[in-house]
Design an enzyme around this catalytic site. Sequence first.
Site, PDB file in Angstrom:
ATOM      1  N   HIS A   1       1.941   3.039  -3.456  1.00 53.18           N
ATOM      2  CA  HIS A   1       1.304   4.084  -4.117  1.00 53.18           C
ATOM      3  C   HIS A   1       1.561   5.238  -4.278  1.00 53.18           C
ATOM      4  O   HIS A   1       1.534   5.998  -5.513  1.00 53.18           O
ATOM      5  CB  HIS A   1      -0.270   3.804  -3.557  1.00 53.18           C
ATOM      6  CG  HIS A   1      -1.120   2.344  -3.979  1.00 53.18           C
ATOM      7  ND1 HIS A   1      -1.240   2.527  -5.500  1.00 53.18           N
ATOM      8  CD2 HIS A   1      -1.448   1.513  -3.671  1.00 53.18           C
ATOM      9  CE1 HIS A   1      -1.877   1.218  -5.626  1.00 53.18           C
ATOM     10  NE2 HIS A   1      -1.882   0.623  -4.609  1.00 53.18           N
TER      11      HIS A   1
ATOM     12  N   GLU B   1     -10.155   2.184   3.346  1.00 47.30           N
ATOM     13  CA  GLU B   1     -10.527   1.915   2.051  1.00 47.30           C
ATOM     14  C   GLU B   1     -10.158   0.277   2.000  1.00 47.30           C
ATOM     15  O   GLU B   1     -10.973  -0.261   1.512  1.00 47.30           O
ATOM     16  CB  GLU B   1      -9.372   2.730   0.864  1.00 47.30           C
ATOM     17  CG  GLU B   1      -9.741   2.276  -0.423  1.00 47.30           C
ATOM     18  CD  GLU B   1      -8.397   2.799  -1.337  1.00 47.30           C
ATOM     19  OE1 GLU B   1      -7.431   3.218  -0.775  1.00 47.30           O
ATOM     20  OE2 GLU B   1      -8.638   2.747  -2.521  1.00 47.30           O
ATOM     21  N   HIS B   2      -8.960  -0.033   2.335  1.00 38.18           N
ATOM     22  CA  HIS B   2      -8.637  -1.407   2.469  1.00 38.18           C
ATOM     23  C   HIS B   2      -8.507  -2.026   3.823  1.00 38.18           C
ATOM     24  O   HIS B   2      -8.076  -1.324   4.552  1.00 38.18           O
ATOM     25  CB  HIS B   2      -7.693  -1.741   1.754  1.00 38.18           C
ATOM     26  CG  HIS B   2      -7.368  -1.320   0.288  1.00 38.18           C
ATOM     27  ND1 HIS B   2      -6.910  -0.198   0.004  1.00 38.18           N
ATOM     28  CD2 HIS B   2      -7.801  -1.730  -0.811  1.00 38.18           C
ATOM     29  CE1 HIS B   2      -6.919   0.047  -1.395  1.00 38.18           C
ATOM     30  NE2 HIS B   2      -7.547  -0.973  -2.076  1.00 38.18           N
TER      31      HIS B   2
ATOM     32  N   HIS C   1     -52.297  20.757  -7.021  1.00 37.31           N
ATOM     33  CA  HIS C   1     -52.118  19.516  -6.796  1.00 37.31           C
ATOM     34  C   HIS C   1     -53.475  18.681  -6.527  1.00 37.31           C
ATOM     35  O   HIS C   1     -53.689  17.605  -7.190  1.00 37.31           O
ATOM     36  CB  HIS C   1     -51.137  19.191  -5.714  1.00 37.31           C
ATOM     37  CG  HIS C   1     -49.549  19.127  -6.163  1.00 37.31           C
ATOM     38  ND1 HIS C   1     -49.096  20.462  -6.575  1.00 37.31           N
ATOM     39  CD2 HIS C   1     -48.428  18.507  -6.170  1.00 37.31           C
ATOM     40  CE1 HIS C   1     -47.828  20.314  -6.547  1.00 37.31           C
ATOM     41  NE2 HIS C   1     -47.297  19.262  -6.535  1.00 37.31           N
TER      42      HIS C   1
ATOM     43  N   GLN D   1       1.034  -1.409   0.002  1.00 33.58           N
ATOM     44  CA  GLN D   1       0.048  -0.170  -0.042  1.00 33.58           C
ATOM     45  C   GLN D   1       0.898   1.208  -0.079  1.00 33.58           C
ATOM     46  O   GLN D   1       0.609   2.105  -0.784  1.00 33.58           O
ATOM     47  CB  GLN D   1      -0.836   0.025   1.440  1.00 33.58           C
ATOM     48  CG  GLN D   1      -2.039   1.244   1.331  1.00 33.58           C
ATOM     49  CD  GLN D   1      -2.630   1.277   0.003  1.00 33.58           C
ATOM     50  OE1 GLN D   1      -3.212   0.110  -0.634  1.00 33.58           O
ATOM     51  NE2 GLN D   1      -2.976   2.468  -0.542  1.00 33.58           N
TER      52      GLN D   1
ATOM     53  N   ASP E   1      -6.470  -6.209  -5.800  1.00 31.45           N
ATOM     54  CA  ASP E   1      -6.137  -5.294  -6.756  1.00 31.45           C
ATOM     55  C   ASP E   1      -6.264  -5.442  -8.136  1.00 31.45           C
ATOM     56  O   ASP E   1      -6.283  -4.903  -9.186  1.00 31.45           O
ATOM     57  CB  ASP E   1      -4.783  -4.498  -6.345  1.00 31.45           C
ATOM     58  CG  ASP E   1      -4.664  -3.615  -5.170  1.00 31.45           C
ATOM     59  OD1 ASP E   1      -5.804  -3.037  -4.817  1.00 31.45           O
ATOM     60  OD2 ASP E   1      -3.520  -3.393  -4.874  1.00 31.45           O
TER      61      ASP E   1
END
Lengths: 419, 419
Positions: free
Chosen positions: A248, A312-313, A405, A245, A346
């Site tokens: 990245h 996220e993960h 209406h 990770q 991934d």
Amino acid sequence: MKNNLARPLLSENSDIAQKVGEIIQAVRVGGDNVLIDLTEKFDGVKLAELQVSPAEFENINISDESKNAIIFAKNQLEINHATQLPKPQKIQTCEGVICERQARPIDRVGLYIPGGTAPLISTVLMLAVPAQIAGNGLKILCTPPNKQGQTDPHILFAAQLCGIETVYKIGGAQAIAAMAYGTESIPKVDKIFGPGNRWVTQAKQLVSQDSEGAAIDMPAGPSEVMVIADDEANPAFVAADLLSQAEHGVDSQVILIALSEQFIGRVRSALESQLEKLSRKNIIIQALTHSRMIVAENINQAINISNNYAPEHLILQINHPEKYTDKISNAGSVFLGPWAPETIGDYVTGSNHVLPTYGYAKNYSGLSVLDFMKFISFQSVTKSGLVKMGPYAEILSSIEGLDAHKNAVSLRLAELNNG
Amino acid sequence: MKNNLARPLLSENSDIAQKVGEIIQAVRVGGDNVLIDLTEKFDGVKLAELQVSPAEFENINISDESKNAIIFAKNQLEINHATQLPKPQKIQTCEGVICERQARPIDRVGLYIPGGTAPLISTVLMLAVPAQIAGNGLKILCTPPNKQGQTDPHILFAAQLCGIETVYKIGGAQAIAAMAYGTESIPKVDKIFGPGNRWVTQAKQLVSQDSEGAAIDMPAGPSEVMVIADDEANPAFVAADLLSQAEHGVDSQVILIALSEQFIGRVRSALESQLEKLSRKNIIIQALTHSRMIVAENINQAINISNNYAPEHLILQINHPEKYTDKISNAGSVFLGPWAPETIGDYVTGSNHVLPTYGYAKNYSGLSVLDFMKFISFQSVTKSGLVKMGPYAEILSSIEGLDAHKNAVSLRLAELNNG
């Protein structure tokens, strides 16, 4: 504990916001010519044609090994994403009244694939497979060219495999502007998908706030992983997942929640020895400066910390991880057990890797076929349905003070009584 | 044809944007005290308590007729929205690999109900019923008080019926700020739902762009209806439906697509005679200035025009409307046949009336249970699953130049080979 897990602050980017606004405006006014100028300025190449030609698709030359891996990943994604295609919902809510909800593909979608030193083929698949299953009428893809004005053949292979042959060699905020508003050669789309740098993210945010622009997939932030590991986990596996990770980007955040300081020590050792051999070592070292390793009392406390953080993960390297899945309330994608590294998700499990970052997992989902579609409601009402429901609608519109209406119901009921 | 149907331009509101930004900042800094001050300033009442008390819920005094109508509408919504609750998606993508996608309620949601001359009870139901079905852990509701510092009892009855008893007497941008960031007495939420004026809309947009703020339901614009009618339709019904939409506000847009000028003439006559008796005549007359009545050659052309316009509401007063539903690609909610006025969908069919306006039906859906939930992906991988998939993940991460990703797979495969 909470402050301990504060995410790295994103630097203020009012300067970027202004520059991106100017780029968008320039593209809206100047169209293709501006795209060619900006590509020369930012990507260092003067393009003769914005669009990838049929010849470039015909001359794709990549190894069979690469082709097979891309095809395998695509098939996995197809199998999983096919389960997401919504079925029509139809129900009689009372006699004479049928409510139906049908999904439709968004007409026109634009996919963005960032440039950089290596081709992000997995991202092409993550965006293009759900689009293919949704059945969008128009699918285009933008990605910046290399210095020779070319698009990486792996990207073209992956796009073609998913039925996309309309690819433009533009990147950055100018690509987002072109897809949101259209130019002479690039068609306007209704929704834009895909990751990008600050400029791309800012451009997506701006066009999504303009009713003449385009919707976007989700808000973006730096990527992140949280690993929850018990003392029986393999420290080398945990270290490898944290490192994968961290590579990245310098703003990636990696967090380990362990049950003892001893285990954290073992992970640190493994991490240091693995780090030495990695090509993106410099990025990883910077990312690790805002990473955390903390000790929880037990797995339930660790899960609570994770739910507050909304990673996220989330990787569970614990005994019987399946016992805890029901307790996970905020996370993008969860990996269960020692044999499910984030890497595998991934690329090849079939799960989508476009996920909510930066705490957005509290209120957003990972990308799915649903993001490429929208729902239309239908209501069928018979005479008897109106007779049954009409009086209630009259009362409610009266309470709300909306007598036009009410009138639309009353004159129909009068017609039925007279008829 | 396209310019003919341009939507009314929304006036530039950079002034509002700045003022709303100031209000949000003031609420973040000053909390409850600022809310009390702003409520005195904007709503003309100095509140002793921000929250509606248990006594106020106990003393709800509305007619049985009103109660029954609210209960009927709520039951209709429940029947229809229960069909939207997603089922878990679970599939084996290859041997040893299971991908699963599970929905979870968003933890904390905030509902906004605008004030005004009459209580918008239907909007309470449209937001609170899907929230109740989704099962959000915390549900709060904000609505501005009247001059006596009270909340309309119809609103309280509808909220209580849907399990919401945490109601705050605040409105406008300050209510959105309070829910997005929290104050001493108002809890922070993860997502905010509901319509509002320019100030509310602007505040929702601003907090949704802040990762510390809250997500929002959908972008907002003026309400609108398109009626497609053939020559056999009842002109009085068509006129009534156009008028019912026009009474929403001066910026509402109503459009008729007919098959002949003669029919349009009959609608105009009916419209003029009905208009005289309506209490919101002045609003309607202004709304009608930017409305259009146009002639199409046939129903298919009319549907094409509608798909380009993407109306919030589409009413088909034509023979066999069900034959055309498959051709409708962009619309919020569609009403089929003479006995389905928009009014009936606004209140009692069970369909949700919170819909994408201003062309957003091209890329957004009407509100549903899904908007109150998000999905989490889970991936389970066995040893044999990793052996099968791992080599492909290694190839793909190599192509992408991410060797820490590759390493997380390689060292596990090595462990399996050694073990």
